[in-house]
Design a protein around this motif. Structure first.
Motif, PDB file in Angstrom:
ATOM      1  N   ASN A  92       0.850  -1.189   0.000  1.00  0.00           N
ATOM      2  CA  ASN A  92       0.000   0.000   0.000  1.00  0.00           C
ATOM      3  C   ASN A  92       0.887   1.240   0.000  1.00  0.00           C
ATOM      4  OD1 ASN A  92       0.791  -0.464   2.682  1.00  0.00           O
ATOM      5  ND2 ASN A  92      -0.981   0.588   3.505  1.00  0.00           N
ATOM      6  N   ALA A  93       0.577   2.148  -0.889  1.00  0.00           N
ATOM      7  CA  ALA A  93       1.343   3.394  -1.000  1.00  0.00           C
ATOM      8  C   ALA A  93       0.557   4.556  -0.403  1.00  0.00           C
ATOM      9  CB  ALA A  93       1.666   3.673  -2.459  1.00  0.00           C
ATOM     10  N   ASN A  94      -0.462   4.275   0.361  1.00  0.00           N
ATOM     11  CA  ASN A  94      -1.345   5.296   0.910  1.00  0.00           C
ATOM     12  C   ASN A  94      -0.830   5.808   2.261  1.00  0.00           C
ATOM     13  OD1 ASN A  94      -3.558   6.934   1.191  1.00  0.00           O
ATOM     14  ND2 ASN A  94      -4.919   5.324   1.881  1.00  0.00           N
ATOM     15  N   PHE A  95       0.437   6.173   2.320  1.00  0.00           N
ATOM     16  CA  PHE A  95       1.031   6.647   3.563  1.00  0.00           C
ATOM     17  C   PHE A  95       0.892   8.158   3.694  1.00  0.00           C
ATOM     18  CE2 PHE A  95       2.744   2.493   3.823  1.00  0.00           C
ATOM     19  CZ  PHE A  95       3.114   2.300   5.134  1.00  0.00           C
ATOM     20  N   TYR A  96      -0.301   8.664   3.521  1.00  0.00           N
ATOM     21  CA  TYR A  96      -0.560  10.077   3.756  1.00  0.00           C
ATOM     22  C   TYR A  96      -1.842  10.175   4.559  1.00  0.00           C
ATOM     23  CZ  TYR A  96      -3.845   9.585  -0.114  1.00  0.00           C
ATOM     24  OH  TYR A  96      -4.873   9.159  -0.916  1.00  0.00           O
ATOM     25  N   THR A 141      -3.530   9.558  10.850  1.00  0.00           N
ATOM     26  CA  THR A 141      -4.006  10.401  11.937  1.00  0.00           C
ATOM     27  C   THR A 141      -3.927   9.692  13.281  1.00  0.00           C
ATOM     28  OG1 THR A 141      -5.559  11.396  10.368  1.00  0.00           O
ATOM     29  CG2 THR A 141      -5.974  11.797  12.685  1.00  0.00           C
ATOM     30  N   ILE A 142      -3.501  10.441  14.288  1.00  0.00           N
ATOM     31  CA  ILE A 142      -3.465   9.924  15.660  1.00  0.00           C
ATOM     32  C   ILE A 142      -4.846   9.382  16.020  1.00  0.00           C
ATOM     33  CG2 ILE A 142      -3.283  10.605  18.102  1.00  0.00           C
ATOM     34  CD1 ILE A 142      -0.587  10.517  16.745  1.00  0.00           C
ATOM     35  N   GLY A 143      -4.883   8.168  16.553  1.00  0.00           N
ATOM     36  CA  GLY A 143      -6.134   7.565  17.011  1.00  0.00           C
ATOM     37  C   GLY A 143      -6.959   6.867  15.943  1.00  0.00           C
ATOM     38  N   ASN A 144      -6.587   7.013  14.656  1.00  0.00           N
ATOM     39  CA  ASN A 144      -7.337   6.360  13.586  1.00  0.00           C
ATOM     40  C   ASN A 144      -6.562   5.158  13.051  1.00  0.00           C
ATOM     41  OD1 ASN A 144      -9.437   8.192  13.682  1.00  0.00           O
ATOM     42  ND2 ASN A 144      -8.569   9.495  12.096  1.00  0.00           N
ATOM     43  N   PRO A 145      -7.215   4.001  12.944  1.00  0.00           N
ATOM     44  CA  PRO A 145      -6.535   2.801  12.446  1.00  0.00           C
ATOM     45  C   PRO A 145      -6.011   2.995  11.020  1.00  0.00           C
ATOM     46  CG  PRO A 145      -8.670   2.260  13.377  1.00  0.00           C
ATOM     47  CD  PRO A 145      -8.605   3.755  13.294  1.00  0.00           C
ATOM     48  N   PHE A 146      -4.847   2.426  10.764  1.00  0.00           N
ATOM     49  CA  PHE A 146      -4.219   2.479   9.446  1.00  0.00           C
ATOM     50  C   PHE A 146      -3.767   1.072   9.078  1.00  0.00           C
ATOM     51  CE2 PHE A 146      -0.400   2.916   6.803  1.00  0.00           C
ATOM     52  CZ  PHE A 146      -0.968   3.558   5.714  1.00  0.00           C
ATOM     53  N   ASN A 147      -4.154   0.605   7.906  1.00  0.00           N
ATOM     54  CA  ASN A 147      -3.832  -0.750   7.465  1.00  0.00           C
ATOM     55  C   ASN A 147      -2.491  -0.760   6.724  1.00  0.00           C
ATOM     56  OD1 ASN A 147      -4.248  -3.505   7.134  1.00  0.00           O
ATOM     57  ND2 ASN A 147      -5.319  -3.228   5.202  1.00  0.00           N
ATOM     58  N   ILE A 148      -1.508  -1.431   7.280  1.00  0.00           N
ATOM     59  CA  ILE A 148      -0.194  -1.589   6.669  1.00  0.00           C
ATOM     60  C   ILE A 148      -0.186  -2.959   5.995  1.00  0.00           C
ATOM     61  CG2 ILE A 148       2.281  -1.734   7.089  1.00  0.00           C
ATOM     62  CD1 ILE A 148       1.789  -0.115   9.681  1.00  0.00           C
ATOM     63  N   VAL A 162      -3.120  -3.830  11.219  1.00  0.00           N
ATOM     64  CA  VAL A 162      -3.820  -2.575  11.449  1.00  0.00           C
ATOM     65  C   VAL A 162      -3.172  -1.901  12.658  1.00  0.00           C
ATOM     66  CG1 VAL A 162      -6.014  -1.468  12.005  1.00  0.00           C
ATOM     67  CG2 VAL A 162      -5.966  -3.444  10.460  1.00  0.00           C
ATOM     68  N   TRP A 163      -2.598  -0.723  12.398  1.00  0.00           N
ATOM     69  CA  TRP A 163      -1.893   0.051  13.423  1.00  0.00           C
ATOM     70  C   TRP A 163      -2.677   1.317  13.719  1.00  0.00           C
ATOM     71  CZ3 TRP A 163       1.574   4.471  11.984  1.00  0.00           C
ATOM     72  CH2 TRP A 163       2.192   5.034  13.098  1.00  0.00           C
TER      73      TRP A 163
END
Length: 142
Positions: free
Chosen positions: A23-27, A30-37, A75-76
């Motif tokens: 995934n290249a969506n590293f923009y 946000t603090i507190g929002n899940p991000f899928n790596i 998911v981080w």
């Protein structure tokens, strides 16, 4: 001739099977929002490490996000104890293969107290030293 073709094919397979981010969506992380790596081509379990700033070899290891991951995603949720800075994620699989993610800045991350204190002190010093006592102007610069 066949040996040369075999070496080229083996090199292509080795390159194609290298551990990589998918995934290249590293923009807008946000603090507190899940991000899928996500990643692909891992050989065995994967460890994810959060690094801060700079360029290789000047990264600072912040923390291990997860280790022993056997899937292809994690998911981080960035925590509020991270400060405003440039970060990246480092992947490493059990074979020792590694890859770096894209640089990103955290949205909603507070500035560090040291940065805020320095900026406040600098602003106060500048205001104190730029006050003019000319009869034409008594303006204090912010």
């Amino acid at each position: 001739m066949k040996l040369g073709s075999l070496i080229v094919a083996a090199t292509a397979v080795t390159t194609a099977s290298a551990l990589s981010f998918t995934n290249a969506n590293f923009y807008n992380i946000t603090i507190g929002n899940p991000f899928n790596i996500t990643w692909s081509n891992a050989s065995g379990p994967v460890s994810l490490t959060l690094l801060k700033g700079g360029t290789e070899p000047f990264f600072t290891n912040i923390s291990t996000l997860a280790s022993g991951l056997t899937g292809s995603s994690y998911v981080w949720t960035p925590s509020a104890d991270l400060t405003s800075d440039t970060y990246l994620v480092h992947f490493e699989d059990s074979s020792g293969a590694s890859a770096y993610g894209f640089y990103f800045a955290l949205v909603g991350a507070p500035y560090s107290l040291a940065t805020t204190a320095t900026a406040t002190t600098a602003a106060a010093t500048a205001a104190a030293t730029t006050t003019t006592s000319s009869p034409l102007s008594t303006y204090t610069y912010p």
